[in-house]
Design an enzyme around this catalytic site. Structure first.
Site, short mmCIF file in Angstrom:
data_model
loop_
_atom_site.label_atom_id
_atom_site.label_comp_id
_atom_site.label_asym_id
_atom_site.label_seq_id
_atom_site.Cartn_x
_atom_site.Cartn_y
_atom_site.Cartn_z
N LYS A 50 0.62 -1.16 -0.19
CA LYS A 50 0.30 0.17 -0.18
C LYS A 50 0.69 1.27 0.12
CE LYS A 50 -4.25 -1.31 0.36
NZ LYS A 50 -4.29 -2.75 1.29
N GLU A 59 -9.64 6.07 3.09
CA GLU A 59 -10.41 5.19 3.42
C GLU A 59 -9.93 3.41 4.26
OE1 GLU A 59 -9.70 5.23 0.71
OE2 GLU A 59 -9.20 3.63 0.15
N SER A 96 1.63 -10.30 -1.11
CA SER A 96 1.53 -8.41 -1.30
C SER A 96 1.53 -7.68 0.17
CB SER A 96 -0.11 -8.35 -0.99
OG SER A 96 -1.21 -9.26 -0.95
C1 LIG Z 1 -5.60 -3.58 1.02
C2 LIG Z 1 -4.47 -5.00 0.75
C3 LIG Z 1 -5.02 -6.30 -0.07
C4 LIG Z 1 -6.26 -5.95 -1.26
O1 LIG Z 1 -6.09 -4.48 -1.59
P1 LIG Z 1 -5.71 -4.66 -3.33
O2 LIG Z 1 -5.56 -3.76 -3.85
O3 LIG Z 1 -6.56 -5.91 -3.98
O4 LIG Z 1 -3.97 -5.46 -3.95
C5 LIG Z 1 -3.91 -7.17 -0.71
N1 LIG Z 1 -3.08 -7.76 0.56
C6 LIG Z 1 -2.75 -6.62 1.25
C7 LIG Z 1 -1.29 -6.77 2.05
C8 LIG Z 1 -3.70 -5.84 1.58
O5 LIG Z 1 -3.34 -4.64 3.00
#
Ligand SMILES: *Cc1c(COP(=O)(O)O)cnc(C)c1O
Length: 405
Positions: free
Chosen positions: A96, A118, A385
């Site tokens: 993020k 948000e 992610s």
């Molecule tokens: C917010 C988040 C997601 C989902 O958001 P995307 O915009 O689809 O990437 C996925 N993994 C993590 C660790 C997140 O914090």
């Protein structure tokens, strides 16, 4: 690293990816969105802006993130070689911050002094509170009251970083309601306020802009796999909430016909209404929060309740570019259940020494299915992610871990 883009997946001048995307907002938001779009394009083409962004991504965020060969998982599954793109190693623990950093530099350029956002799981809220603290801007985060309970750790982090966290008590008390409140705030404080939207969703230019700030994931991964293996991967796998980590990884590979891609949505407790968040399974075309895309809704267009064990995937709509890429058959979309994600979470922890975010565990769950069906010379890149610290208490409870006494 230049983020200029030249591929077949680009929106038209109004932000339409085929029949998806666009700008469905009240009149009062049209002007600010156009201003934002203009300023964004100027910044994107400004070498000084790109240099500044690259500097902070390297020095503060910790980029480039490693592309790590998961040796034991690869061996255990007995098929394709599995590489993990380690977005969990970014400062604040998820992808993020790539986007939050880009947008705060843009906000500063525009002379804004107040930031709002948000957040669902709280990762975007933490990233936004972090960059706001860095640049001395005041920061307000809207978060569903239920999510505040589920992700208490992140609420404390945001507060420690000096942000004001406003729990939103309307409706399901989750992400959708938080976005509504953020948009309401933006309309009323537009002059000094920038809204850092956290995913590849919403009115134009957000889906395009967020994607471009997240492209660094795929740009790095592409160079790293070429250096390591001297060839492109066979598969890319990423979880899809709004879609920003997935599109960030996928986009720089879209022109490489040999590279297949899979987006993984939240299958929750099963594909029955209100028990999942797999928009491409039970969803249909509609408009929600500024854009046209696949949405979980009933026959009257009422947005359905959603469920996922992971707050970050628990949203009724998916980013418009993903809907477009699915129509093009360029990207496959599937889903992993809560149970599969929990299993992947524990397996990755025990086999690789990496505790993934529950969101990322959905991508790993698909990799666990996919890898054994491919030969040993095949290559998979999975996007990790985020890290799982925020999910530790919830998972411990679900799998019945007890405190030693
Ligand atoms: C917010 C988040 C997601 C989902 O958001 P995307 O915009 O689809 O990437 C996925 N993994 C993590 C660790 C997140 O914090």
């Amino acid at each position: 690293m230049s983020q200029l883009v030249e591929t077949s997946s680009e929106p038209d001048s109004n932000g339409h990816f085929g029949p998806y995307g666009g700008r469905y907002v009240p009149e009062t938001l049209m002007h600010p969105l156009k201003q934002l779009e203009e300023e964004y394009f100027r910044a994107q083409n400004d070498a000084a802006f790109q240099q500044e962004l690259t500097y902070y991504l390297r020095e503060f965020v910790g980029r480039p993130t490693p592309l790590y060969l998961a040796e034991r998982l690869t061996q255990e599954l007995g098929g394709a070689k599995i590489y993990l793109k380690r977005e969990d190693l970014n400062h604040t623990g998820a992808h993020k911050i790539n986007n939050a950093m880009g947008q705060i530099l843009l906000a500063r350029r525009m002379g804004k002094t107040r930031i709002i956002a948000e957040t669902g799981a709280g990762q975007h809220g933490v990233a936004t509170a972090t960059v706001s603290a860095m640049f001395g801007m005041s920061c307000v985060i809207y978060m569903g009251a239920l999510d505040c309970q589920r992700q208490e750790l992140n609420v404390y982090r945001m507060k420690m970083l000096g942000a004001e966290v406003i729990p939103v008590k309307a409706g399901q008390q989750t992400l959708k309601e938080a976005v509504n409140e953020a948009m309401r705030d933006w309309v009323t404080h537009i002059r000094h306020t920038h809204y850092i939207l956290g995913t590849a969703y919403g009115a134009h230019p957000y889906p395009l802009m967020v994607r471009n700030f997240q492209r660094i994931i795929g740009v790095e991964a592409r160079a790293q796999i070429l250096e390591r293996e001297e060839r492109l991967p066979d598969w890319l796998v990423a979880c899809v909430g709004g879609g920003s980590n997935a599109i960030g990884l996928f986009h720089p590979f879209l022109e490489d016909a040999s590279v297949r891609m899979m987006g993984v949505e939240a299958g929750g407790l099963g594909l029955v209404p209100e028990k999942h968040a797999a928009r491409f399974q039970g969803g249909s075309l509609g408009v929600l929060q500024g854009t046209r895309s696949f949405i979980l809704q009933d026959e009257n267009g009422q947005i359905q309740a959603t469920h996922s064990v992971s707050a970050g995937l628990d949203y009724a709509a998916v980013g418009p570019e993903h809907a477009f890429l699915r129509d093009q058959k360029r990207v496959d979309y599937s889903h992993a259940s809560d149970e599969q994600a929990l299993d992947a979470f524990t397996r990755l922890a025990r086999m690789e020494g990496i505790i993934p975010a529950l969101e990322s565990a959905h991508a790993i769950a698909k990799v666990i299915q996919l890898a054994p069906t491919l030969g040993r010379d095949a290559l998979i890149i999975a996007n990790l992610s985020g890290r799982g610290d925020k999910d530790v208490a919830q998972v411990a409870d679900k799998i019945g871990l007890k405190m030693p006494r």
